[in-house]
Motif scaffolding. Structure first.
Motif, PDB file in Angstrom:
ATOM      1  N   ARG A 180      18.626   5.665  -7.295  1.00  0.00           N
ATOM      2  CA  ARG A 180      18.053   5.818  -5.970  1.00  0.00           C
ATOM      3  C   ARG A 180      16.959   4.788  -5.739  1.00  0.00           C
ATOM      4  NH1 ARG A 180      18.528   9.482  -2.221  1.00  0.00           N
ATOM      5  NH2 ARG A 180      19.770  10.793  -3.624  1.00  0.00           N
ATOM      6  N   ALA A 181      16.847   4.323  -4.491  1.00  0.00           N
ATOM      7  CA  ALA A 181      15.843   3.331  -4.136  1.00  0.00           C
ATOM      8  C   ALA A 181      14.450   3.845  -4.470  1.00  0.00           C
ATOM      9  CB  ALA A 181      15.931   2.999  -2.648  1.00  0.00           C
ATOM     10  N   GLY A 182      13.640   2.977  -5.076  1.00  0.00           N
ATOM     11  CA  GLY A 182      12.279   3.337  -5.431  1.00  0.00           C
ATOM     12  C   GLY A 182      12.120   3.843  -6.841  1.00  0.00           C
ATOM     13  N   SER A 183      13.234   4.149  -7.526  1.00  0.00           N
ATOM     14  CA  SER A 183      13.125   4.618  -8.903  1.00  0.00           C
ATOM     15  C   SER A 183      12.771   3.459  -9.830  1.00  0.00           C
ATOM     16  CB  SER A 183      14.442   5.273  -9.345  1.00  0.00           C
ATOM     17  OG  SER A 183      15.524   4.370  -9.176  1.00  0.00           O
ATOM     18  N   ALA A 184      12.274   3.783 -11.009  1.00  0.00           N
ATOM     19  CA  ALA A 184      11.753   2.764 -11.919  1.00  0.00           C
ATOM     20  C   ALA A 184      12.834   1.794 -12.380  1.00  0.00           C
ATOM     21  CB  ALA A 184      11.099   3.440 -13.124  1.00  0.00           C
ATOM     22  N   ASN A 185      14.063   2.286 -12.557  1.00  0.00           N
ATOM     23  CA  ASN A 185      15.137   1.435 -13.056  1.00  0.00           C
ATOM     24  C   ASN A 185      16.058   0.948 -11.945  1.00  0.00           C
ATOM     25  OD1 ASN A 185      16.082   3.974 -12.499  1.00  0.00           O
ATOM     26  ND2 ASN A 185      17.540   4.028 -14.199  1.00  0.00           N
ATOM     27  N   GLN A 186      15.560   0.957 -10.724  1.00  0.00           N
ATOM     28  CA  GLN A 186      16.377   0.527  -9.579  1.00  0.00           C
ATOM     29  C   GLN A 186      16.320  -0.993  -9.475  1.00  0.00           C
ATOM     30  OE1 GLN A 186      16.363  -0.628  -6.175  1.00  0.00           O
ATOM     31  NE2 GLN A 186      18.468   0.056  -5.979  1.00  0.00           N
ATOM     32  N   GLU A 187      17.378  -1.658  -9.931  1.00  0.00           N
ATOM     33  CA  GLU A 187      17.410  -3.116  -9.958  1.00  0.00           C
ATOM     34  C   GLU A 187      18.805  -3.602  -9.567  1.00  0.00           C
ATOM     35  OE1 GLU A 187      15.526  -6.784 -10.300  1.00  0.00           O
ATOM     36  OE2 GLU A 187      14.699  -4.766 -10.391  1.00  0.00           O
ATOM     37  N   CYS A 188      19.324  -3.095  -8.463  1.00  0.00           N
ATOM     38  CA  CYS A 188      20.665  -3.473  -8.019  1.00  0.00           C
ATOM     39  C   CYS A 188      20.638  -4.867  -7.405  1.00  0.00           C
ATOM     40  CB  CYS A 188      21.179  -2.467  -6.988  1.00  0.00           C
ATOM     41  SG  CYS A 188      21.344  -0.794  -7.633  1.00  0.00           S
ATOM     42  N   HIS A 189      21.461  -5.750  -7.925  1.00  0.00           N
ATOM     43  CA  HIS A 189      21.570  -7.102  -7.370  1.00  0.00           C
ATOM     44  C   HIS A 189      22.765  -7.137  -6.421  1.00  0.00           C
ATOM     45  CE1 HIS A 189      18.840  -8.000 -10.690  1.00  0.00           C
ATOM     46  NE2 HIS A 189      18.563  -9.141 -10.070  1.00  0.00           N
ATOM     47  N   ASN A 190      22.607  -6.481  -5.292  1.00  0.00           N
ATOM     48  CA  ASN A 190      23.703  -6.429  -4.317  1.00  0.00           C
ATOM     49  C   ASN A 190      23.234  -6.726  -2.897  1.00  0.00           C
ATOM     50  OD1 ASN A 190      22.273  -4.137  -3.699  1.00  0.00           O
ATOM     51  ND2 ASN A 190      23.912  -2.683  -4.183  1.00  0.00           N
ATOM     52  N   VAL A 191      22.032  -7.288  -2.732  1.00  0.00           N
ATOM     53  CA  VAL A 191      21.513  -7.594  -1.400  1.00  0.00           C
ATOM     54  C   VAL A 191      22.093  -8.922  -0.938  1.00  0.00           C
ATOM     55  CG1 VAL A 191      19.466  -8.038  -0.014  1.00  0.00           C
ATOM     56  CG2 VAL A 191      19.391  -6.317  -1.839  1.00  0.00           C
ATOM     57  N   LEU A 192      22.965  -8.862   0.069  1.00  0.00           N
ATOM     58  CA  LEU A 192      23.544 -10.084   0.633  1.00  0.00           C
ATOM     59  C   LEU A 192      22.610 -10.700   1.657  1.00  0.00           C
ATOM     60  CD1 LEU A 192      26.041 -11.961   0.812  1.00  0.00           C
ATOM     61  CD2 LEU A 192      26.883 -10.477   2.649  1.00  0.00           C
ATOM     62  N   LEU A 193      21.997  -9.848   2.489  1.00  0.00           N
ATOM     63  CA  LEU A 193      21.034 -10.312   3.491  1.00  0.00           C
ATOM     64  C   LEU A 193      19.773  -9.469   3.398  1.00  0.00           C
ATOM     65  CD1 LEU A 193      23.219 -10.810   6.726  1.00  0.00           C
ATOM     66  CD2 LEU A 193      22.101 -12.591   5.387  1.00  0.00           C
ATOM     67  N   ASP A 194      18.651 -10.128   3.209  1.00  0.00           N
ATOM     68  CA  ASP A 194      17.359  -9.445   3.211  1.00  0.00           C
ATOM     69  C   ASP A 194      16.636  -9.832   4.493  1.00  0.00           C
ATOM     70  OD1 ASP A 194      14.905  -8.323   2.834  1.00  0.00           O
ATOM     71  OD2 ASP A 194      14.565  -9.157   0.839  1.00  0.00           O
ATOM     72  N   LEU A 195      16.650  -8.915   5.465  1.00  0.00           N
ATOM     73  CA  LEU A 195      16.052  -9.177   6.774  1.00  0.00           C
ATOM     74  C   LEU A 195      14.844  -8.268   7.009  1.00  0.00           C
ATOM     75  CD1 LEU A 195      19.352  -9.584   8.823  1.00  0.00           C
ATOM     76  CD2 LEU A 195      17.887 -11.375   7.917  1.00  0.00           C
ATOM     77  N   ARG A 196      14.165  -7.922   5.932  1.00  0.00           N
ATOM     78  CA  ARG A 196      12.978  -7.085   6.074  1.00  0.00           C
ATOM     79  C   ARG A 196      11.825  -7.845   6.725  1.00  0.00           C
ATOM     80  NH1 ARG A 196      12.609  -4.834   0.054  1.00  0.00           N
ATOM     81  NH2 ARG A 196      13.467  -6.923  -0.325  1.00  0.00           N
ATOM     82  N   CYS A 197      11.951  -9.147   6.821  1.00  0.00           N
ATOM     83  CA  CYS A 197      11.040  -9.974   7.626  1.00  0.00           C
ATOM     84  C   CYS A 197      11.871 -10.858   8.537  1.00  0.00           C
ATOM     85  CB  CYS A 197      10.133 -10.814   6.734  1.00  0.00           C
ATOM     86  SG  CYS A 197       8.868  -9.884   5.868  1.00  0.00           S
ATOM     87  N   GLY A 198      12.908 -10.276   9.172  1.00  0.00           N
ATOM     88  CA  GLY A 198      13.862 -11.083   9.908  1.00  0.00           C
ATOM     89  C   GLY A 198      13.867 -10.915  11.400  1.00  0.00           C
ATOM     90  N   ALA A 199      13.127  -9.947  11.953  1.00  0.00           N
ATOM     91  CA  ALA A 199      13.163  -9.699  13.393  1.00  0.00           C
ATOM     92  C   ALA A 199      12.151 -10.571  14.114  1.00  0.00           C
ATOM     93  CB  ALA A 199      12.905  -8.225  13.692  1.00  0.00           C
ATOM     94  N   LYS A 200      12.428 -10.842  15.377  1.00  0.00           N
ATOM     95  CA  LYS A 200      11.528 -11.648  16.203  1.00  0.00           C
ATOM     96  C   LYS A 200      11.536 -11.089  17.616  1.00  0.00           C
ATOM     97  CE  LYS A 200      13.382 -15.833  16.615  1.00  0.00           C
ATOM     98  NZ  LYS A 200      13.893 -17.119  16.104  1.00  0.00           N
ATOM     99  N   LYS A 201      10.374 -11.116  18.250  1.00  0.00           N
ATOM    100  CA  LYS A 201      10.255 -10.563  19.593  1.00  0.00           C
ATOM    101  C   LYS A 201      10.812 -11.493  20.658  1.00  0.00           C
ATOM    102  CE  LYS A 201       6.410  -7.355  18.963  1.00  0.00           C
ATOM    103  NZ  LYS A 201       5.096  -6.928  19.475  1.00  0.00           N
ATOM    104  N   SER A 202      10.842 -12.774  20.370  1.00  0.00           N
ATOM    105  CA  SER A 202      11.392 -13.735  21.317  1.00  0.00           C
ATOM    106  C   SER A 202      11.991 -14.879  20.535  1.00  0.00           C
ATOM    107  CB  SER A 202      10.308 -14.239  22.279  1.00  0.00           C
ATOM    108  OG  SER A 202       9.408 -15.095  21.606  1.00  0.00           O
TER     109      SER A 202
END
Length: 744
Positions: free
Chosen positions: A190-212
């Protein structure tokens, strides 16, 4: 309307006889696709079967590749499989999800034995249906063969690739698009657990949005939808909590990564957004659905608080255009005639000579369309039909329409848009005025309509300039000069009213109060109002700083009052134009938390080529829009679903599909059949019926009244006044089970 009813509104696909003749003469290979959703069949769609089996809102439906099975997911956390041939329930599976199921798919090339689901518990679960052979359909509890728990927020959409039985992609509101390969692992922590190290992120857009379009991407992009092209499977498109749909080439993306470290968003190959929304900076504006067309050449976007838009993936004609942030204002507010250098007029003036023989019957039909549009404009009624009459001519590629005729229809349609005043009609009018001025740079009508559009936007200075330009284009002592004089008086009155409101609105007291309903808690009308009815929001007005305090107290003595939210809440927050992770350096400059070499997202976007108007999409963020051959369909908050002609945007069908909201629309792979679902716990199957009416299916016969109600709801200004964390808690059912459907 009488004239319009007497006229025949032709469809681009002709008649079924034409298709059969084409097959016999030319051996057309795509005859089946053209006949599947032929206009003669789409116009006769009616409810055939209402399939019962769920006990909650049905949030997801999908066909298998052959069309023999339909899978559905619901708020009851169950997956149902339906047989298309007898319209009966085959299996009812308890998935083990702990929250609403939002998406489900058949995995290709698995003989329809593998089904995947995503839910509000942030999990992706995979089920092997071969274990169900010989078992009864009801009340089956089934262990998943794979469980992926690496997302930290709700999973809103799944995507599969044709011919690939090993991989599924999931889009989540945590801002990541993940690629799950069944060959690598069958589960993850589960996300946030100590051993959570899944290398399956194709797109990381956690800083990807824009207002304009001009902004750097620095806000979290909560993904709502994704799709993979069936023709070019390396192309994947995503949409989420901003106005931009992003298309990526999977071959150009970096290797799969872990979510433990936040990475800068990779550059997208293409970006799609209607030009008039590119700089809107509206906090409520976001995408609820993105989809490729079956041939992969077009994409369809559905916006919350907005309309449905069609785009070319590779624009190569005048109907779609690439634009930059600097180009947006230039296109929306082209200088009036007297402020453009003379040499520019020579560039704009088109001198096309049509030497081809003109089809007189076609020319006569265009004249009749103009009569319909002109009459609608004069009497102020049936404006939608007048706009559709103009669109029928303007979207035509026939050589019989010369520049003079096109100019006349553009100006007439602009005037109709300005009189109708539906959501963003004013921007459609500006587009038409600009197109008309490219044909005739000294067009009096185009300048006067542009002045009216700017007045509706509250841009009084520019409106006066255009009115002055229109006055200069008139000959001396012309009777039309009275129109300009009347308009100038309206501008002067608007300026006085604006000054008065500015003086009265300088000081605003803090708002305190007791709110009784969830709708009141989550939204409130804008504080500022327009003095002129129907005025559009200005995309360039400064946003207002807002302090707001509210407390909600439970009233234990009124247990039967469903409008009371139990408990006590107290929030105080400050809303600003831009909340970013920044601080002021020693030299007074603004320094962002991101690295200085932060890669800027592509600042080139593709504009729409068609808009579809009639529905309302504000209540749910899973509302879909779908391709039905040469038609477009979308669900709506009023319990109906709508069908438009793709080429012209003309509304051709309105059907009552739900007691509250229609969210999902999925067309059958081969038959003229459509499955829909929504807040009701049933799935509706629609097929052609010879006895069905051409326009309306359902109890509501007043089409225009229903559409206008939707537009009023869509135009209702609302602003979120509680923090995102509170909204997430509501959506995740921490307050009340009754909020599930409306907040899904």
């Amino acid at each position: 309307m009488d004239t319009a009813e007497k006229m025949r509104w032709p469809f681009s696909d002709g008649s079924v006889t034409d298709l059969l003749d084409a097959r016999s003469l030319h051996g057309s290979p795509d005859i089946k696709k053209k006949a599947q959703f032929h206009s003669s069949l789409v116009q006769k769609l009616a409810l055939e079967k209402e399939m019962e089996g769920h006990v909650g809102c049905v949030n997801a439906i999908a066909w298998n590749s052959s069309g023999s099975l339909l899978v559905s997911g619901s708020d009851d956390t169950r997956i149902n499989l339906w047989n298309y041939n007898n319209r009966e329930l085959v299996h009812d599976i308890d998935t083990g999800h702990s929250a609403n199921i939002f998406c489900t798919k058949f995995v290709p090339e698995t003989c329809d034995e593998v089904v995947v689901s995503g839910a509000g518990d942030a999990e992706v679960r995979v089920f092997n249906m071969s274990r169900l052979s010989g078992r009864r359909p009801r009340e089956i509890s089934m262990e998943p063969t794979m469980v992926y728990q690496c997302h930290s927020k709700r999973v809103k959409k799944l995507a599969v690739e044709l011919g690939n039985p090993n991989v599924v992609w999931s889009a989540s509101e945590d801002g990541t698009l993940r690629q799950h390969d069944f060959r690598e692992c069958s589960s993850c922590p589960r996300a946030g657990s100590a051993n959570q190290e899944c290398h399956n992120v194709l797109l990381d857009l956690r800083c990807g949005a824009k207002k304009s379009l001009a902004d750097l991407p620095k806000h979290p992009l909560a993904l709502k939808s994704c799709d993979i092209s069936s023709v070019c499977p390396h192309q994947i498109i995503v949409g989420g909590s901003d106005a931009f749909a992003r298309l990526y080439d999977r071959r150009m993306l970096p290797p799969l990564s872990s979510c433990q470290t936040k990475t800068k968003p990779p550059p997208c190959v293409k970006m799609f957004c209607p030009l008039h929304l590119a700089n809107s900076k509206k906090t409520y504006l976001h995408l609820t659905h993105v989809a490729f067309s079956p041939n992969g050449k077009e994409v369809l976007l559905s916006y919350s608080g907005e309309h449905v838009y069609l785009f070319d993936v590779d624009p190569d004609n005048l109907s779609s255009v690439r634009y930059t942030a600097d180009y947006v204002r230039e296109q929306l507010f082209v200088p009036p005639f007297h402020k453009v250098p003379a040499k520019e007029h020579a560039k704009e003036k088109k001198t096309s000579v049509n030497t081809a023989p003109r089809n007189l019957s076609r020319v006569d039909m265009c004249k009749k369309f103009m009569q319909v549009a002109t009459r609608s404009l004069e009497i102020g009624k049936n404006l939608m039909h007048g706009i559709e009459a103009c669109s029928e001519v303007l979207e035509s590629t026939e050589p019989d329409i010369d520049d003079d005729m096109r100019h006349g229809f553009l100006c007439t349609r602009a005037a109709l848009y300005l009189k109708r005043k539906w959501k963003n009609d004013v921007y459609m009018a500006i587009r038409d005025c600009n197109r008309a001025r490219k044909i005739d740079a000294t067009s009096y009508q185009a300048h006067l309509h542009m002045a009216e559009a700017l007045l509706q936007l509250g841009r009084l200075k520019e409106a006066s300039e255009y009115a002055e330009a229109a006055n200069r284009l008139l000959p001396p002592h012309c009777q039309l000069s009275q129109q300009v004089d009347d308009f100038k008086q309206r501008v002067a009155s608007a300026e006085l009213e604006k000054n008065r409101m500015d003086q009265n609105g300088n000081s605003k007291a803090d708002t305190h109060g007791k709110l009784r309903s969830l709708s009141e808690i989550l939204f409130r009308p804008d504080v500022g109002g327009s003095s002129e009815e129907g005025r559009e929001d200005s995309d360039y007005d400064d946003e207002m700083e807002l302090d707001y305090e509210t407390s909600v107290s439970g009233d234990e003595s009124r247990e039967n009052d469903q409008d009371i939210l139990r408990g006590r809440l107290s929030y105080r927050f400050h809303q600003r134009e831009d909340q970013t992770n920044e601080h002021t350096g020693e030299n007074g400059s603004i320094e962002f938390a991101q690295n200085d070499d932060f890669a800027f997202q592509s600042d080139v976007a593709i504009d729409m080529k068609q808009r579809y108007v009639a529905h309302c999409n504000v209540g749910t963020d899973i509302k879909q829009a779908s391709f039905l051959g040469e038609f477009i369909a979308s669900g709506s908050d009023d319990g109906r679903w709508f069908i438009w002609e793709k080429r012209t945007g003309r509304l051709i069908k309105m059907l009552a599909g739900d007691g509250a909201v229609v969210n999902c629309i999925q067309s059958h792979p081969f038959d003229c059949a459509v499955a829909t679902s929504g807040i009701d716990n049933t799935i509706k199957l629609w097929t052609p019926d010879a006895n069905a009416t051409s326009m309306v299916a359902g109890p509501e016969l007043d089409v225009l009244s229903a559409i206008e109600n939707n537009q009023r709801t869509l135009c209702r200004k609302r602003q979120i006044v509680l923090p995102f964390e509170f909204l997430e808690r509501v959506r995740m059912r921490e307050f009340s089970e009754s909020f599930e459907c409306n907040q899904s």
